[in-house]
Design a protein around this motif. Sequence first.
Motif, PDB file in Angstrom:
ATOM      1  N   ALA A 153     -30.412  -1.235 -31.302  1.00 29.12           N
ATOM      2  CA  ALA A 153     -30.568  -0.318 -32.432  1.00 29.12           C
ATOM      3  C   ALA A 153     -30.811   1.113 -31.985  1.00 29.12           C
ATOM      4  O   ALA A 153     -30.227   2.057 -32.534  1.00 29.12           O
ATOM      5  N   LEU A 154     -31.659   1.301 -30.972  1.00 32.19           N
ATOM      6  CA  LEU A 154     -31.934   2.661 -30.512  1.00 32.19           C
ATOM      7  C   LEU A 154     -30.717   3.276 -29.826  1.00 32.19           C
ATOM      8  O   LEU A 154     -30.398   4.452 -30.057  1.00 32.19           O
ATOM      9  N   SER A 155     -30.039   2.505 -28.984  1.00 33.13           N
ATOM     10  CA  SER A 155     -28.868   3.053 -28.305  1.00 33.13           C
ATOM     11  C   SER A 155     -27.785   3.414 -29.315  1.00 33.13           C
ATOM     12  O   SER A 155     -27.166   4.488 -29.240  1.00 33.13           O
ATOM     13  N   TRP A 156     -27.544   2.534 -30.287  1.00 30.05           N
ATOM     14  CA  TRP A 156     -26.540   2.797 -31.324  1.00 30.05           C
ATOM     15  C   TRP A 156     -26.917   4.006 -32.171  1.00 30.05           C
ATOM     16  O   TRP A 156     -26.127   4.942 -32.337  1.00 30.05           O
ATOM     17  N   GLY A 157     -28.135   4.005 -32.686  1.00 30.59           N
ATOM     18  CA  GLY A 157     -28.554   5.066 -33.587  1.00 30.59           C
ATOM     19  C   GLY A 157     -28.574   6.427 -32.928  1.00 30.59           C
ATOM     20  O   GLY A 157     -28.049   7.406 -33.469  1.00 30.59           O
ATOM     21  N   VAL A 158     -29.170   6.505 -31.746  1.00 28.89           N
ATOM     22  CA  VAL A 158     -29.287   7.791 -31.054  1.00 28.89           C
ATOM     23  C   VAL A 158     -27.939   8.233 -30.506  1.00 28.89           C
ATOM     24  O   VAL A 158     -27.541   9.396 -30.651  1.00 28.89           O
ATOM     25  N   LEU A 159     -27.199   7.324 -29.888  1.00 30.13           N
ATOM     26  CA  LEU A 159     -25.933   7.683 -29.236  1.00 30.13           C
ATOM     27  C   LEU A 159     -24.929   8.278 -30.216  1.00 30.13           C
ATOM     28  O   LEU A 159     -24.414   9.386 -30.008  1.00 30.13           O
ATOM     29  N   ILE A 160     -24.647   7.572 -31.298  1.00 30.82           N
ATOM     30  CA  ILE A 160     -23.595   8.030 -32.206  1.00 30.82           C
ATOM     31  C   ILE A 160     -24.008   9.294 -32.943  1.00 30.82           C
ATOM     32  O   ILE A 160     -23.197  10.210 -33.159  1.00 30.82           O
ATOM     33  N   THR A 161     -25.280   9.400 -33.302  1.00 28.97           N
ATOM     34  CA  THR A 161     -25.756  10.610 -33.976  1.00 28.97           C
ATOM     35  C   THR A 161     -25.673  11.819 -33.064  1.00 28.97           C
ATOM     36  O   THR A 161     -25.210  12.898 -33.469  1.00 28.97           O
ATOM     37  N   VAL A 162     -26.094  11.668 -31.819  1.00 28.99           N
ATOM     38  CA  VAL A 162     -26.053  12.778 -30.865  1.00 28.99           C
ATOM     39  C   VAL A 162     -24.613  13.156 -30.516  1.00 28.99           C
ATOM     40  O   VAL A 162     -24.297  14.345 -30.337  1.00 28.99           O
ATOM     41  N   ILE A 163     -23.727  12.181 -30.431  1.00 25.87           N
ATOM     42  CA  ILE A 163     -22.314  12.487 -30.191  1.00 25.87           C
ATOM     43  C   ILE A 163     -21.774  13.377 -31.308  1.00 25.87           C
ATOM     44  O   ILE A 163     -21.070  14.364 -31.060  1.00 25.87           O
ATOM     45  N   GLY A 164     -22.086  13.027 -32.559  1.00 23.18           N
ATOM     46  CA  GLY A 164     -21.651  13.845 -33.678  1.00 23.18           C
ATOM     47  C   GLY A 164     -22.203  15.254 -33.595  1.00 23.18           C
ATOM     48  O   GLY A 164     -21.496  16.236 -33.867  1.00 23.18           O
ATOM     49  N   TYR A 165     -23.457  15.377 -33.187  1.00 18.54           N
ATOM     50  CA  TYR A 165     -24.094  16.692 -33.061  1.00 18.54           C
ATOM     51  C   TYR A 165     -23.373  17.563 -32.033  1.00 18.54           C
ATOM     52  O   TYR A 165     -23.033  18.723 -32.299  1.00 18.54           O
ATOM     53  N   PHE A 166     -23.110  17.020 -30.854  1.00 21.19           N
ATOM     54  CA  PHE A 166     -22.455  17.806 -29.808  1.00 21.19           C
ATOM     55  C   PHE A 166     -20.999  18.115 -30.148  1.00 21.19           C
ATOM     56  O   PHE A 166     -20.460  19.129 -29.711  1.00 21.19           O
ATOM     57  N   ALA A 167     -20.385  17.233 -30.935  1.00 16.41           N
ATOM     58  CA  ALA A 167     -19.017  17.521 -31.376  1.00 16.41           C
ATOM     59  C   ALA A 167     -18.978  18.757 -32.260  1.00 16.41           C
ATOM     60  O   ALA A 167     -17.956  19.456 -32.328  1.00 16.41           O
TER      61      ALA A 167
END
Length: 222
Positions: A153-167
Amino acid sequence: MTHDLTDLLGDVGPIVFYLAVWGLVFAGTALFVGVFIPFITGDSLLFAAGLLTGTHSELSIWVLAIGVGIAAVLGDQVGFWLGRRLGRPYLARRGGRWVQAGVRRAERFYELFGWWSVVISRYIPWGRVFIPPIAGISAMKYWRFFTANVVGALSWGVLITVIGYFAAVNPSVRPVAYVVAGVVILASIAAGIRAYVLDRRSRLRPATGSVEPTGDGHRPAL
């Protein structure tokens, strides 16, 4: 999705925006909402929320991402305990034929991968909804479920959200962010295909006798 979130942010402000995103992530698994509308409780929501955060200075990516991870953990915890308390009938009452097909697919996925199924399922729309209650029904030891739940849950939640942010915030890494997002999506598809192939192979093999369940409460792959 991004347009809808922008309207929401403009109407209610940062605090309610955070709560709305976290609430949707939680409801996706805890309240079974993700079965019927996975696109507003899963990857699309997180990526769009990250994109929006990258273009609005009043939002914090770390508050958003960590909150998403916690909401995902709590949603899975509710699913696990509902499965543990209410048993298989809890899933049997969940919708029609296509829902029950998803339940059976998730049960087999859990049998094949055990602890890892809880981690991997966070990246698979049907898996993130069905695997936690199935783990509870199958009497998986709580602390094993909890560790897998936190990792997934933490890897999924943090990873995809942060990817969107840097995009959104850094044009130089935007192509990389989209590539990573694509890899995550492809990996989730590959996990589902692998589960299907292993399931088909095991069903084609002749029965060789009974199989003893493991300490997790699930049966190992045949």
